[in-house]
Design a protein around this motif. Structure first.
Motif, PDB file in Angstrom:
ATOM      1  N   ARG A   1       0.805  -1.228   0.000  1.00 42.39           N
ATOM      2  CA  ARG A   1       0.000   0.000   0.000  1.00 42.39           C
ATOM      3  C   ARG A   1       0.834   1.272   0.000  1.00 42.39           C
ATOM      4  NH1 ARG A   1      -2.539  -2.771   4.579  1.00 42.39           N
ATOM      5  NH2 ARG A   1      -4.199  -4.146   3.794  1.00 42.39           N
ATOM      6  N   SER A   2       2.170   1.147   0.104  1.00 50.06           N
ATOM      7  CA  SER A   2       3.023   2.340   0.170  1.00 50.06           C
ATOM      8  C   SER A   2       4.145   2.248  -0.856  1.00 50.06           C
ATOM      9  CB  SER A   2       3.623   2.499   1.569  1.00 50.06           C
ATOM     10  OG  SER A   2       2.606   2.693   2.524  1.00 50.06           O
ATOM     11  N   PRO A   3       4.514   3.387  -1.472  1.00 51.84           N
ATOM     12  CA  PRO A   3       5.601   3.364  -2.451  1.00 51.84           C
ATOM     13  C   PRO A   3       6.970   3.340  -1.775  1.00 51.84           C
ATOM     14  CG  PRO A   3       4.740   5.587  -2.221  1.00 51.84           C
ATOM     15  CD  PRO A   3       3.879   4.712  -1.359  1.00 51.84           C
ATOM     16  N   GLY A   4       7.956   2.851  -2.517  1.00 53.45           N
ATOM     17  CA  GLY A   4       9.325   2.852  -2.002  1.00 53.45           C
ATOM     18  C   GLY A   4      10.210   1.917  -2.792  1.00 53.45           C
ATOM     19  N   PHE A   5      11.487   1.888  -2.425  1.00 58.87           N
ATOM     20  CA  PHE A   5      12.446   1.013  -3.102  1.00 58.87           C
ATOM     21  C   PHE A   5      13.604   0.726  -2.149  1.00 58.87           C
ATOM     22  CE2 PHE A   5      13.104   5.437  -4.284  1.00 58.87           C
ATOM     23  CZ  PHE A   5      14.437   5.664  -3.940  1.00 58.87           C
ATOM     24  N   GLY A   6      14.346  -0.317  -2.448  1.00 55.57           N
ATOM     25  CA  GLY A   6      15.468  -0.681  -1.582  1.00 55.57           C
ATOM     26  C   GLY A   6      16.361  -1.701  -2.252  1.00 55.57           C
ATOM     27  N   LEU A   7      17.473  -2.005  -1.595  1.00 55.22           N
ATOM     28  CA  LEU A   7      18.461  -2.936  -2.144  1.00 55.22           C
ATOM     29  C   LEU A   7      18.953  -3.872  -1.056  1.00 55.22           C
ATOM     30  CD1 LEU A   7      20.354  -3.772  -4.531  1.00 55.22           C
ATOM     31  CD2 LEU A   7      21.964  -2.039  -3.697  1.00 55.22           C
ATOM     32  N   ILE A   8      18.949  -5.168  -1.346  1.00 55.51           N
ATOM     33  CA  ILE A   8      19.498  -6.187  -0.454  1.00 55.51           C
ATOM     34  C   ILE A   8      20.702  -6.806  -1.140  1.00 55.51           C
ATOM     35  CG2 ILE A   8      19.104  -8.430   0.656  1.00 55.51           C
ATOM     36  CD1 ILE A   8      16.087  -6.437  -0.121  1.00 55.51           C
ATOM     37  N   LEU A   9      21.832  -6.884  -0.440  1.00 55.30           N
ATOM     38  CA  LEU A   9      23.049  -7.484  -0.983  1.00 55.30           C
ATOM     39  C   LEU A   9      23.457  -8.668  -0.111  1.00 55.30           C
ATOM     40  CD1 LEU A   9      25.107  -4.261  -1.797  1.00 55.30           C
ATOM     41  CD2 LEU A   9      23.878  -5.712  -3.420  1.00 55.30           C
ATOM     42  N   VAL A  10      23.864  -9.761  -0.753  1.00 57.18           N
ATOM     43  CA  VAL A  10      24.257 -10.979  -0.045  1.00 57.18           C
ATOM     44  C   VAL A  10      25.624 -11.424  -0.568  1.00 57.18           C
ATOM     45  CG1 VAL A  10      23.629 -13.343   0.569  1.00 57.18           C
ATOM     46  CG2 VAL A  10      21.834 -11.665   0.056  1.00 57.18           C
ATOM     47  N   ALA A  11      26.613 -11.447   0.316  1.00 55.77           N
ATOM     48  CA  ALA A  11      27.946 -11.941  -0.042  1.00 55.77           C
ATOM     49  C   ALA A  11      28.090 -13.360   0.482  1.00 55.77           C
ATOM     50  CB  ALA A  11      29.020 -11.041   0.556  1.00 55.77           C
ATOM     51  N   GLU A  12      28.570 -14.262  -0.372  1.00 56.34           N
ATOM     52  CA  GLU A  12      28.749 -15.663   0.011  1.00 56.34           C
ATOM     53  C   GLU A  12      30.224 -16.006  -0.012  1.00 56.34           C
ATOM     54  OE1 GLU A  12      27.444 -20.182  -1.379  1.00 56.34           O
ATOM     55  OE2 GLU A  12      26.651 -18.427  -2.439  1.00 56.34           O
ATOM     56  N   SER A  13      30.667 -16.745   1.014  1.00 54.26           N
ATOM     57  CA  SER A  13      32.082 -17.110   1.106  1.00 54.26           C
ATOM     58  C   SER A  13      32.318 -18.512   0.560  1.00 54.26           C
ATOM     59  CB  SER A  13      32.555 -17.028   2.563  1.00 54.26           C
ATOM     60  OG  SER A  13      32.164 -18.185   3.271  1.00 54.26           O
ATOM     61  N   THR A  14      33.588 -18.880   0.456  1.00 51.52           N
ATOM     62  CA  THR A  14      33.969 -20.194  -0.067  1.00 51.52           C
ATOM     63  C   THR A  14      33.590 -21.328   0.877  1.00 51.52           C
ATOM     64  OG1 THR A  14      36.159 -19.808   0.882  1.00 51.52           O
ATOM     65  CG2 THR A  14      35.874 -19.309  -1.459  1.00 51.52           C
ATOM     66  N   THR A  15      33.322 -21.023   2.143  1.00 51.73           N
ATOM     67  CA  THR A  15      32.954 -22.064   3.111  1.00 51.73           C
ATOM     68  C   THR A  15      31.468 -22.043   3.463  1.00 51.73           C
ATOM     69  OG1 THR A  15      33.581 -20.590   4.932  1.00 51.73           O
ATOM     70  CG2 THR A  15      35.253 -22.133   4.139  1.00 51.73           C
ATOM     71  N   GLY A  16      30.674 -21.232   2.762  1.00 52.43           N
ATOM     72  CA  GLY A  16      29.232 -21.219   2.979  1.00 52.43           C
ATOM     73  C   GLY A  16      28.734 -20.220   3.989  1.00 52.43           C
ATOM     74  N   ALA A  17      29.550 -19.221   4.311  1.00 51.22           N
ATOM     75  CA  ALA A  17      29.091 -18.142   5.191  1.00 51.22           C
ATOM     76  C   ALA A  17      28.385 -17.076   4.352  1.00 51.22           C
ATOM     77  CB  ALA A  17      30.266 -17.525   5.939  1.00 51.22           C
ATOM     78  N   PHE A  18      27.368 -16.455   4.944  1.00 49.78           N
ATOM     79  CA  PHE A  18      26.610 -15.422   4.239  1.00 49.78           C
ATOM     80  C   PHE A  18      26.627 -14.129   5.042  1.00 49.78           C
ATOM     81  CE2 PHE A  18      24.879 -19.388   2.650  1.00 49.78           C
ATOM     82  CZ  PHE A  18      24.698 -19.140   1.289  1.00 49.78           C
ATOM     83  N   TYR A  19      26.840 -13.020   4.331  1.00 49.67           N
ATOM     84  CA  TYR A  19      26.788 -11.695   4.948  1.00 49.67           C
ATOM     85  C   TYR A  19      25.732 -10.893   4.205  1.00 49.67           C
ATOM     86  CZ  TYR A  19      31.396 -13.276   6.478  1.00 49.67           C
ATOM     87  OH  TYR A  19      32.430 -14.018   6.990  1.00 49.67           O
ATOM     88  N   VAL A  20      24.772 -10.348   4.948  1.00 52.19           N
ATOM     89  CA  VAL A  20      23.641  -9.649   4.338  1.00 52.19           C
ATOM     90  C   VAL A  20      23.636  -8.197   4.782  1.00 52.19           C
ATOM     91  CG1 VAL A  20      21.132  -9.579   4.097  1.00 52.19           C
ATOM     92  CG2 VAL A  20      22.302 -11.778   4.302  1.00 52.19           C
ATOM     93  N   ALA A  21      23.411  -7.306   3.825  1.00 52.78           N
ATOM     94  CA  ALA A  21      23.281  -5.871   4.121  1.00 52.78           C
ATOM     95  C   ALA A  21      22.166  -5.304   3.253  1.00 52.78           C
ATOM     96  CB  ALA A  21      24.590  -5.144   3.863  1.00 52.78           C
ATOM     97  N   GLU A  22      21.578  -4.217   3.713  1.00 50.24           N
ATOM     98  CA  GLU A  22      20.449  -3.652   2.982  1.00 50.24           C
ATOM     99  C   GLU A  22      20.283  -2.173   3.314  1.00 50.24           C
ATOM    100  OE1 GLU A  22      16.861  -5.504   4.387  1.00 50.24           O
ATOM    101  OE2 GLU A  22      17.661  -5.665   6.397  1.00 50.24           O
ATOM    102  N   THR A  23      19.591  -1.494   2.436  1.00 52.12           N
ATOM    103  CA  THR A  23      19.193  -0.106   2.663  1.00 52.12           C
ATOM    104  C   THR A  23      17.854   0.110   1.975  1.00 52.12           C
ATOM    105  OG1 THR A  23      21.521   0.572   2.636  1.00 52.12           O
ATOM    106  CG2 THR A  23      19.892   2.318   2.502  1.00 52.12           C
ATOM    107  N   ILE A  24      17.011   0.938   2.575  1.00 53.42           N
ATOM    108  CA  ILE A  24      15.683   1.197   2.040  1.00 53.42           C
ATOM    109  C   ILE A  24      15.469   2.696   1.943  1.00 53.42           C
ATOM    110  CG2 ILE A  24      14.631   1.136   4.345  1.00 53.42           C
ATOM    111  CD1 ILE A  24      12.164  -0.133   3.086  1.00 53.42           C
ATOM    112  N   SER A  25      14.612   3.110   1.028  1.00 53.35           N
ATOM    113  CA  SER A  25      14.277   4.529   0.896  1.00 53.35           C
ATOM    114  C   SER A  25      13.468   4.980   2.103  1.00 53.35           C
ATOM    115  CB  SER A  25      13.478   4.756  -0.387  1.00 53.35           C
ATOM    116  OG  SER A  25      12.271   4.008  -0.360  1.00 53.35           O
ATOM    117  N   ASN A  26      13.393   6.285   2.314  1.00 54.30           N
ATOM    118  CA  ASN A  26      12.611   6.815   3.434  1.00 54.30           C
ATOM    119  C   ASN A  26      11.121   6.560   3.220  1.00 54.30           C
ATOM    120  OD1 ASN A  26      14.866   7.813   4.808  1.00 54.30           O
ATOM    121  ND2 ASN A  26      14.825   9.724   3.651  1.00 54.30           N
ATOM    122  N   PRO A  27      10.358   6.357   4.283  1.00 49.27           N
ATOM    123  CA  PRO A  27       8.921   6.081   4.139  1.00 49.27           C
ATOM    124  C   PRO A  27       8.192   7.216   3.425  1.00 49.27           C
ATOM    125  CG  PRO A  27       9.651   5.634   6.390  1.00 49.27           C
ATOM    126  CD  PRO A  27      10.786   6.318   5.693  1.00 49.27           C
TER     127      PRO A  27
END
Length: 369
Positions: free
Chosen positions: A233-259
């Motif tokens: 019901r509300s407009p907006g946009f954002g980005l999710i980034l996922v880095a994967e390592s050689t041993t199967g570890a995951f690092y997640v970061a994100e940012t979203i637009s203001n409401p």
């Protein structure tokens, strides 16, 4: 059984989660009693209602002013449920608790949650999909039916999102030993937009790739544009980034637009750059789990068999530190923490090796087939 007594509104979920798992009743007093708006918030009321639906035989008493909550846990029931989450917090506020509780229900959990999928307060539902779900899969054996699926994406302030969470039940969980985070081998991402031009997603992809491709060649970012009834019901946009390592570890970061309606507009390029910087920060913190899943790892290690589990993390977040204190209080379990410094990393960054001998928790609610 005497209730454990706590004071204040901080770490409200932690106390209720561990009370449910340990079967020990609690009483939380002085909840915002000096505030202009005393008592539990709307989203805390909603969380109590979710616990009531998830369990069988729980007794939840809230006094007239809402400043005192008495909780006597029942058995985790599970099954097929639906819950309307308060739009004051993201759906992940509720999902983080369900990830700890769902494996120990009587029946496999199949729950639909409605509300806000992405906000600037809690980790997004996407972050839990790529960070917490892989962690949970390392602890349980039958993970075929373990998933979080976003049906509709809803942003603040009006929400309108819908998420499906399925989780199998287990009798016991297995110990883990993950001490090698490995090297980053690839980055994947999702640039989403709802009720705005699809060009917003493309601009975020271009801006983030301009930064990420300086460090490694394997970068791919999907464009995720929601339309119609799936766009909330509300407009907006954002980005999710996922880095994967050689041993199967995951690092997640994100940012979203203001409401919508906040009066401050941020460009897609600014959102993309901030998401990249957040990802670099998570990678620098290191460890086998990122800061989102630290607390989940700690509680699952504590509930594991009477065997040693070890995991290496980055610097512990304040939320995780308090979770460890509550684990000691409810389960009478202390974890060994060892600091490992690395001269190559930024000043003040260190790794923590968490060692734990599990309490041998067994799912007594589970149906015997």
């Amino acid at each position: 059984m005497n209730s454990r007594i706590y004071s204040g509104s901080n770490f409200f979920r932690q106390r209720l989660i561990l009370s449910t798992l340990s079967g020990k009743p609690i009483q939380i007093r002085n909840i915002r009693d000096t505030s202009d708006e005393p008592g539990v918030n709307d989203y805390e009321h909603s969380f109590l209602k979710l616990l009531d639906n998830l369990t069988n035989g729980s007794v939840i008493i809230v006094n007239e002013t809402g400043t005192v909550v008495k909780y006597t846990p029942g058995l985790l029931q599970g099954g097929t449920l639906q819950h309307d989450c308060c739009i004051g917090r993201s759906i992940s506020y509720y999902l983080e608790a369900l990830l700890c509780l769902a494996p120990f229900c009587k029946k496999p959990l199949h729950i639909t949650l409605k509300g806000v999928t992405n906000d600037s307060i809690d980790p997004s539902v996407d972050a839990l999909v790529h960070s917490s779900i892989p962690v949970l899969k390392k602890f349980i054996l039958n993970d075929e039916n373990l998933e979080i699926k976003i049906i509709s994406r809803g942003l603040q302030p009006k929400g309108g999102g819908e998420v499906l969470f399925r989780c199998p039940i287990v009798n016991t969980i297995r110990p883990i030993k993950y001490l090698d985070p490995g090297k980053i081998k690839r980055v994947r991402g999702y640039a989403y937009s709802v009720r705005v031009s699809p060009a917003m997603s493309s601009r975020m992809v271009d801006a983030s790739k301009a930064l990420l491709l300086k460090f490694l060649p394997d970068v791919y970012i999907y464009v995720d544009h929601y339309k119609g009834e799936h766009s909330g019901r509300s407009p907006g946009f954002g980005l999710i980034l996922v880095a994967e390592s050689t041993t199967g570890a995951f690092y997640v970061a994100e940012t979203i637009s203001n409401p919508s309606g906040s009066g401050e507009f941020v460009t897609p390029e600014d959102v993309a750059k901030q998401a990249c910087y957040n990802l670099f920060e998570e990678i620098n913190r290191g460890g086998f789990v990122d800061s989102i899943s630290q607390s989940l790892v700690c509680v699952l290690m504590a509930l594991g068999p009477a065997d040693v589990s070890k995991v290496k993390t980055g610097p512990l977040s304040p939320y995780t530190i308090q979770f460890l204190r509550h684990i000691e209080d409810f389960l009478q379990l202390k974890m060994k923490l060892e600091t490992e410094k690395d001269e190559k990393l930024l000043l003040g960054t260190h790794k923590v090796i968490i060692t734990c001998l599990g309490i041998g928790f067994s799912n007594l609610s589970r149906s015997v087939s």
